[in-house]
Scaffold this motif. Structure first.
Motif: not given
Length: 626
Positions: A268-276, A294-302, A412-419
């Motif tokens: 889920d890639c939003g404005g503020g966060t990305v949630d996996l 759930a994992s992710g971080g403040p990697y949204g489009s802002i 985002i890609i780093q996070h996905l790779t780790e997941l």
């Protein structure tokens, strides 16, 4: 543990843990579902844009998204409105969304300095370490306002809009008591932020404190997941084939292929966060089970907006940009809107430059501030990819634009790779890309390059509304997600019998001739542990003195799965469990208060009962710092 211990929970000598036990409730003794609602209304309160959707419980298949808004931007679809709010100079609510933005824009600069305009403020709940009811936000003119007021104003606005639309639909005054409200939040939000949203809802009059179950907090990627598994083939794009799936029967679900036991990831890639989130489907009912926390971080489009701002600072100077934002706040908002529409035009194969309109007041104010022109600044700066066009625009070469995306997409890609390296996350059949940022072709390309065909990448057609529609489905049936993973380890500090050789000597406490070990963490639930919906953690506590009115127990949490003592690094006090035992005095020699905590839902809840009298004890868990 069978021996009652005079447990000393950090300065609170009055707690005696008796018998820890984990029980799972059968569906038969589930708490009754409360009043029946006529309609479910979900509010997607996003970082950059917001909206609502609803469905009547009599026709759950028919989800209505809100009416079109006034005053949309060119090139941006109007189903949601910007998350912007405007307060009058005396801090009263004025307007929300496009209306707020347009009104603010039309104010005279001397006036606009007095008005309070806020945008992208939702992230503050994620980034504030000790969030409380007192937490502040900064308006565009630099003035401070209470976050709780802003969130409450926004929710009150959505309540008014939705009730008005429902009244028009049904041809009468629609009663708020007939609505079950759902508010979506990122899954990576901690409990304080979720509780803050609930407090704002109480303050806004959305629901009352006396009727908490009228509001459900939904997790954004969970909502997306519930919606995605119902998708029909013609409602999505499969990135592998890059065409809308046709040619198969349109009644089939995702590729006709989500079957028993299938595992999929929702990004889920939003404005503020990305949630996996990682889910497995359990048929026949289609219940969902979470496979990894759930994992992710403040990697949204802002993040891209911040990179653009950094670029402007590099060209025109940080001192100028800071001044300009305060002195010409409305023009700064205009500049960011102009950037937004160009941001959406960025694509991997693009070769022609992107032009960004600089507001006249930017050019004018810069000349006053520096004594030379914007054009001169661009020539002088060593930023290669940005030029000045004769029409008075910033001309960005596509590589310059792509480089603004890079830090955010890399995260985002780093996070996905780790997941995908986690053992629990193997055999992933589908990856659903949802949220407004999922529309970015640069992001889509990066995810494809990373996965290299390991999973099918699916993008729903109405990608920005996926969460909204899923949240309505969740409100209609909150028990659809049967198993979750706890994001943190939770517990309380207790005393245990001291065991030589097992317990560290510095933890020894001798009391009335008995040797106790202090600071032991009695773990309620461990990080990444599976918890079923309705599963209860039971503990018993005894008031220290018969006259005690309230038992207050500090709750600790940690990201680590195994924690022995509350003094270990990485464990922190995160909340308080309050048991109001007033009015339950009894003649029993020892009062035992049995506490039941529920961790399998989107929020943590507590209930308690006085064992000797069978009376309910008021119990609450508070995660907001005071």
């Amino acid at each position: 543990m069978a021996n009652p211990s005079p447990a000393k929970s950090m300065g609170d000598p009055g707690i005696t843990p008796l018998s820890p036990s984990h029980t799972q409730q059968n569906d038969t003794d589930q708490v009754p579902s409360g009043p029946s609602f006529v309609v479910v209304v979900a509010i997607d309160f996003g970082t950059t844009s917001s909206g609502y959707a609803y469905a009547f419980t009599k026709e759950p298949e028919c989800i209505h998204t809100m009416r079109r808004w006034e005053g949309g931007d060119p090139g941006v679809s109007n189903q949601k409105t910007p998350t912007t709010i405007l307060l009058t100079p005396d801090r009263k609510f004025h307007s929300f969304g496009y209306a707020a933005r347009d009104f603010y824009h039309d104010l005279d600069p001397s006036e606009s300095k007095q008005w309070l305009y806020l945008e992208k403020f939702k992230m503050k709940l994620h980034t504030t370490a000790n969030l409380s009811i007192e937490t502040d936000l900064h308006a565009a003119n630099g003035k401070r306002v209470k976050a709780i007021d802003i969130f409450a104003y926004a929710l009150a606005f959505f309540k008014e809009q939705a009730i008005k639309e429902l009244s028009d639909q049904t041809g009468g005054e629609f009663d708020n008591n007939d609505v079950r409200w759902v508010i979506t939040v990122p899954a990576i939000w901690k409990m304080p932020a979720k509780q803050f949203m609930r407090e704002a809802a109480y303050k806004s009059g959305l629901v009352s404190r006396e009727n908490p179950e009228q509001l459900i907090i939904a997790l954004e990627p969970e909502a997306a997941s519930i919606y995605c598994r119902k998708l029909r083939l013609h409602q999505m794009v499969d990135l592998g084939t890059n065409t809308t799936q046709n040619g198969c029967s349109p009644t089939e679900n995702v590729g006709g292929a989500i079957t028993q036991g299938d595992r999929y990831v929702v990004v889920d890639c939003g404005g503020g966060t990305v949630d996996l989130t990682v889910h497995q489907i359990r048929l026949p009912e289609g219940h969902l089970k979470e496979l990894y926390k759930a994992s992710g971080g403040p990697y949204g489009s802002i993040g891209i907006d911040y990179e653009f701002e950094k670029l402007l600072c590099k060209i025109f100077g940080q001192d100028f940009i800071d001044q300009f934002k305060i002195k010409r706040p409305a023009a700064w908002v205009d500049l960011m809107i102009a950037f937004e529409s160009r941001k959406r035009a960025a694509a991997p194969e693009r070769t022609n430059p992107l032009n960004i309109n600089l507001p006249f007041s930017f050019i004018d104010y810069y000349k006053k501030f520096r004594g030379h022109s914007v054009e001169h600044a661009l020539r002088k700066s060593n930023v290669d990819f940005v030029k000045w066009s004769s029409q008075g625009m910033l001309r960005m070469n596509p590589d310059a634009m792509n480089s603004l995306f890079k830090p955010t997409i890399d995260h985002i890609i780093q996070h996905l790779t780790e997941l995908f390296e986690k053992p629990e996350v193997s055999d992933i059949k589908f990856l659903f890309l949802v949220g407004g940022f999922a529309e970015s072709l640069l992001l889509q390309q990066a995810v494809q390059d990373m996965l290299q065909g390991r999973s099918r990448i699916i993008i729903p057609h109405d990608v920005g509304l996926t969460i909204l529609k899923g949240a309505v489905l969740f409100g209609l049936d909150p028990s659809i997600i049967k198993v979750r993973r706890s994001p943190l380890t939770y517990g309380v500090g207790v005393l245990n019998r001291f065991v030589e050789g097992k317990h560290p000597p510095e933890k020894l406490l001798v009391k009335d001739g008995t040797r106790w070990c202090t600071d032991v963490l009695d773990t309620f639930i461990a990080a990444d542990q599976s918890v079923a919906l309705g599963e209860l953690v039971k503990r018993s506590y005894t008031p220290a003195k018969p006259s005690q009115q309230v038992i207050v127990i500090h709750v600790y949490c940690s990201e680590k799965e195994k924690v022995g003592f509350i003094s270990e690094p990485g464990i922190r006090k995160c909340g308080t469990l309050r048991l109001d035992v007033s009015g339950t005095e009894s003649t029993a020699p020892r009062r035992e208060i049995q506490t039941l905590m529920q961790f399998g839902d989107t929020e943590i809840r507590a209930m308690a009962v006085d064992v000797s009298t069978g009376r309910t004890v008021k119990a609450s868990i508070d995660f907001l710092s005071h």
